[in-house]
Design an enzyme around this catalytic site. Structure first.
Site, short mmCIF file in Angstrom:
data_model
loop_
_atom_site.label_atom_id
_atom_site.label_comp_id
_atom_site.label_asym_id
_atom_site.label_seq_id
_atom_site.Cartn_x
_atom_site.Cartn_y
_atom_site.Cartn_z
N GLU A 113 0.85 -1.19 0.00
CA GLU A 113 0.00 0.00 0.00
C GLU A 113 0.88 1.24 0.00
OE1 GLU A 113 -3.71 -0.36 2.52
OE2 GLU A 113 -2.66 -2.14 3.17
N HIS A 241 -8.90 9.31 3.91
CA HIS A 241 -8.52 8.28 2.93
C HIS A 241 -8.81 8.83 1.55
CE1 HIS A 241 -8.10 4.51 0.83
NE2 HIS A 241 -7.74 3.93 1.96
N ARG A 288 -0.79 8.58 2.02
CA ARG A 288 -2.16 9.06 2.00
C ARG A 288 -2.34 10.56 2.08
NH1 ARG A 288 -5.22 4.75 5.62
NH2 ARG A 288 -4.68 3.21 4.06
N HIS A 349 -11.12 9.22 7.80
CA HIS A 349 -10.87 7.78 7.89
C HIS A 349 -10.26 7.35 9.22
CE1 HIS A 349 -9.95 3.81 6.35
NE2 HIS A 349 -8.66 3.96 6.59
N ARG A 384 -0.41 8.40 9.39
CA ARG A 384 -0.24 6.95 9.58
C ARG A 384 0.09 6.24 8.28
NH1 ARG A 384 -4.19 2.46 9.31
NH2 ARG A 384 -5.57 4.04 8.48
P1 FAD Z 1 -12.91 -0.28 16.83
O1 FAD Z 1 -12.67 -1.48 16.03
O2 FAD Z 1 -13.54 0.87 16.15
O3 FAD Z 1 -13.84 -0.68 18.07
C1 FAD Z 1 -14.40 0.32 18.88
C2 FAD Z 1 -15.35 -0.32 19.86
O4 FAD Z 1 -15.68 0.60 20.89
C3 FAD Z 1 -16.67 -0.76 19.27
O5 FAD Z 1 -17.01 -2.00 19.85
C4 FAD Z 1 -17.65 0.29 19.76
O6 FAD Z 1 -18.99 -0.15 19.89
C5 FAD Z 1 -17.07 0.57 21.12
N1 FAD Z 1 -17.44 1.84 21.72
C6 FAD Z 1 -17.14 3.10 21.28
N2 FAD Z 1 -17.63 4.02 22.14
C7 FAD Z 1 -18.25 3.32 23.14
C8 FAD Z 1 -18.96 3.70 24.29
N3 FAD Z 1 -19.16 4.98 24.65
N4 FAD Z 1 -19.48 2.73 25.09
C9 FAD Z 1 -19.33 1.42 24.76
N5 FAD Z 1 -18.68 1.01 23.66
C10 FAD Z 1 -18.13 1.95 22.87
N6 FAD Z 1 -6.44 -0.31 9.55
C11 FAD Z 1 -5.48 -1.18 9.14
O7 FAD Z 1 -4.47 -1.37 9.82
N7 FAD Z 1 -5.63 -1.85 7.96
C12 FAD Z 1 -6.71 -1.70 7.16
O8 FAD Z 1 -6.82 -2.33 6.13
C13 FAD Z 1 -7.71 -0.78 7.56
N8 FAD Z 1 -8.79 -0.56 6.77
C14 FAD Z 1 -9.79 0.24 7.25
C15 FAD Z 1 -10.95 0.37 6.49
C16 FAD Z 1 -12.01 1.11 6.98
C17 FAD Z 1 -13.26 1.25 6.14
C18 FAD Z 1 -11.92 1.73 8.24
C19 FAD Z 1 -13.06 2.53 8.79
C20 FAD Z 1 -10.74 1.64 8.99
C21 FAD Z 1 -9.68 0.88 8.50
N9 FAD Z 1 -8.52 0.74 9.23
C22 FAD Z 1 -7.54 -0.12 8.80
C23 FAD Z 1 -8.39 1.32 10.56
C24 FAD Z 1 -8.69 0.24 11.61
O9 FAD Z 1 -9.74 -0.56 11.16
C25 FAD Z 1 -9.07 0.85 12.94
O10 FAD Z 1 -8.17 1.84 13.32
C26 FAD Z 1 -9.06 -0.24 14.00
O11 FAD Z 1 -9.89 -1.29 13.61
C27 FAD Z 1 -9.51 0.32 15.33
O12 FAD Z 1 -9.69 -0.74 16.21
P2 FAD Z 1 -10.16 -0.44 17.69
O13 FAD Z 1 -10.29 -1.75 18.37
O14 FAD Z 1 -9.28 0.58 18.27
O15 FAD Z 1 -11.60 0.25 17.53
C1 SIN Z 2 -7.19 0.52 2.96
O1 SIN Z 2 -7.43 -0.67 2.79
O2 SIN Z 2 -6.96 1.31 2.05
C2 SIN Z 2 -7.20 1.04 4.35
C3 SIN Z 2 -5.95 0.65 5.01
C4 SIN Z 2 -5.75 1.44 6.26
O3 SIN Z 2 -6.54 2.32 6.59
O4 SIN Z 2 -4.74 1.18 6.91
#
Ligand code: FAD
Ligand code: SIN
Length: 525
Positions: A113, A241, A288, A349, A384
């Site tokens: 990427e 993004h 990005r 994003h 990032r």
């Molecule tokens: P999340 O997975 O967002 O989980 C948050 C949790 O907190 C959820 O369960 C939610 O319900 C809970 N929550 C929030 N507020 C509260 C509250 N007040 N009370 C109770 N529960 C709450 N990153 C990569 O490294 N590679 C990728 O390919 C990639 N692709 C992506 C594609 C998309 C479309 C998106 C949106 C993001 C992508 N990212 C990618 C970024 C990555 O997915 C996220 O940064 C990562 O998954 C965050 O994980 P997390 O566990 O911190 O939070």
């Molecule tokens: C993507 O698949 O382009 C998202 C990857 C990322 O947010 O790290």
């Protein structure tokens, strides 16, 4: 109502679930998720998860790429630690049953990427996040030491403030005793007393009109920690993004993964020009921040609403096989990506900043850890590197678990915390104000605090937000608690922090680009 636990984990994404699984070997864990367990940003991840796997890649190269993408603003010790520990965390995922694609020889099929000098992104087709979330959710549901409360919303963290003490941000002995949790079905609020509390609440994409993030991404963890007087930092670094599917009115915006550009797809403007070559020698695969700024510029100059991603020159069978979800989604809009260009626009994003956390995920509040997207660890710096966030979440979940379990026996529960005070009264007819303020806030942030900023725009945003802030606080004081109102309040708080920190940074750096100050590196658009 009150309950007790050893570990209170707020959030069920990659960070929260993987922490819970490790901590559950040592004590009782309660996971709180404000929606369904699987409804997380994690689930929507497409491209994959970065880790050095095979020669000719090396830890040194991954470290260099991360620091370069972060414009040198990264904490180099953190970068080195995350990159070095990444392969062990990938092994954890595989042993939990996560499937990553392999090539014909059985080796992991690595994608590339923007900003990566090597192929190092493990993936599962173009829905890696769904695969990771599936495996983690299954494991946490099966674990006898883990209790899960879905559709429960964390309102506030408990500190000495709730014992009637004055708590200032400058105080170094603030301690977290758990949280008030709102049951979205019964509207009851439970006091959860916990020895260790973990915020793993993810990102803030909903702050903007156009975002790849699902509706749960409302910055609750950041606002809660800020109210509890913890330190928040680097909020100005919001990653847009470059390529979300242009499909007006649809939330969240469907992501067109950067891995598609790693596979050979190129960006073109409406005139058909591969315009990225004018901005960066890496063309469509530049990091990005550079691609998003370039697209923003192209759109402003041309007045067009979108630019194109062109896959038509790629091997059609391989394209469809590697990117089945994108192919399918585009077909629902009548776009055959093997023959037609995909219309794309940038979308909010990822948040690089957040709750300041040390190398074990500890926030500045004792007994409170922040892991995953909610945290600011120093890994990403001012921008990032793609696919570095899932791995950051896993590395920090592991470190926070290993660190906190050692403290468990030394921490007593704080029984003097009072139960939630049900003040206020219901005002259903005024909920329309919440919806309206929500929309206004998204417009303010999108119009004035987007990819390109200026002092004028930031100050205008602050003034506009101030009004919405006052109205919402007034409404909050009068109303019974509701998830929507709490989320609006939290988002306004987060917006305020973004603007304030953007205003304080008197330079352009990485994701914070302002026309009033030159870029540190002299890149101008
Ligand atoms: P999340 O997975 O967002 O989980 C948050 C949790 O907190 C959820 O369960 C939610 O319900 C809970 N929550 C929030 N507020 C509260 C509250 N007040 N009370 C109770 N529960 C709450 N990153 C990569 O490294 N590679 C990728 O390919 C990639 N692709 C992506 C594609 C998309 C479309 C998106 C949106 C993001 C992508 N990212 C990618 C970024 C990555 O997915 C996220 O940064 C990562 O998954 C965050 O994980 P997390 O566990 O911190 O939070
Ligand atoms: C993507 O698949 O382009 C998202 C990857 C990322 O947010 O790290």
């Amino acid at each position: 109502m009150r309950e007790e636990t050893d570990f209170l984990v707020i959030g069920s994404g990659c960070a929260g679930s993987s922490f819970a699984l490790k901590a559950a070997e040592f004590g009782k864990v309660l996971i709180i998720s404000k929606a369904e367990l699987k409804e997380t940003n994690t689930r929507y991840a497409q491209g994959g998860i970065a880790s050095v796997m095979y020669h000719p890649d090396s830890f040194g190269k991954h470290i260099r790429d991360t620091i370069k993408a972060g414009h040198g603003y990264c904490n180099e010790d953190v970068v080195s630690m995350v990159v070095n520990e990444a392969p062990a965390r990938i092994d954890d995922l595989i042993s939990m049953g996560v499937y990553f694609d392999r090539d014909n020889e059985g080796k992991y099929d690595l994608a590339r990427e923007g900003g990566h000098s090597e192929y190092r992104v493990l993936h599962h087709k173009d829905n890696t996040g769904e695969e990771i979330q599936r495996a983690l959710s299954e494991k946490v549901k099966q674990h006898p030491n883990i209790t899960i409360y879905e559709n429960h919303f964390a309102i506030d963290l408990l500190t000495q403030h709730h014992l009637g003490e004055k708590v200032k941000r400058s105080r170094s002995d603030i301690r977290c005793y758990g949280a008030y949790i709102f049951d979205c079905s019964t509207s009851e609020v439970t006091t959860i007393l916990s020895k260790i509390t973990v915020v793993a609440t993810g990102g803030i994409g909903t702050l903007y009109e156009t975002t790849t993030n699902p509706l749960i991404a409302t910055g609750d963890g950041i606002a809660m920690v800020y109210r509890a007087k913890g330190i928040i930092e680097n909020m100005e670094f919001i990653q847009f993004h470059p390529t979300s599917l242009y499909d007006p009115g649809v939330r969240p915006s469907f992501l067109i993964t950067e891995a598609l550009r790693g596979f050979g797809a190129v960006l073109r403007n409406r005139a058909g020009e591969k315009f990225m070559n004018r901005y960066d020698e890496r063309g469509s695969l530049a990091p990005r921040d550079i691609v998003a700024k370039a697209i923003d510029n192209e759109l402003k100059v041309s007045g067009d609403r979108y630019i194109y991603l062109d896959c038509t020159h790629l091997d059609a069978d391989k394209l469809v096989n590697n990117f089945p979800n994108i192919t399918g989604k585009c077909l629902t809009l009548g776009i055959d990506i093997t023959e037609e260009f995909i219309p794309v626009v940038p979308a909010a994003h990822y948040l690089c900043g957040g709750v300041k956390a040390d190398m074990d995920g500890q926030s500045t509040i004792d007994s409170l850890y922040a892991i995953g997207e909610v945290s600011s660890t120093g890994l990403h710096g001012a921008n990032r590197l793609a696919s570095n966030s899932l791995i950051e979440a896993l590395v920090y979940a592991h470190r926070a678990a290993m660190h906190s379990v050692k403290r468990l026996n030394d921490i007593e529960l704080e029984y003097r915390i009072p139960d939630w005070n049900f003040k206020g009264y219901s005002h259903p007819e005024e909920m329309v104000l919440v919806t309206q303020n929500y929309r206004e806030m998204q417009l303010i942030m999108s119009n004035y605090v987007g990819i390109v900023r200026s002092d004028l725009r930031l100050n205008r945003a602050l003034n506009r937000l101030e009004l919405i802030y006052k109205e919402t606080e007034e409404l909050y004081r009068k109303s019974l608690v509701s998830r929507k109102l709490c989320e609006l309040r939290n988002l306004i708080n987060v917006g305020y922090l973004v603007i304030k920190m953007a205003n304080n940074r008197r330079e352009s750096l990485g994701l914070h680009y302002t026309i009033d100050y030159p870029d540190r590196k002299g890149i101008e658009f």
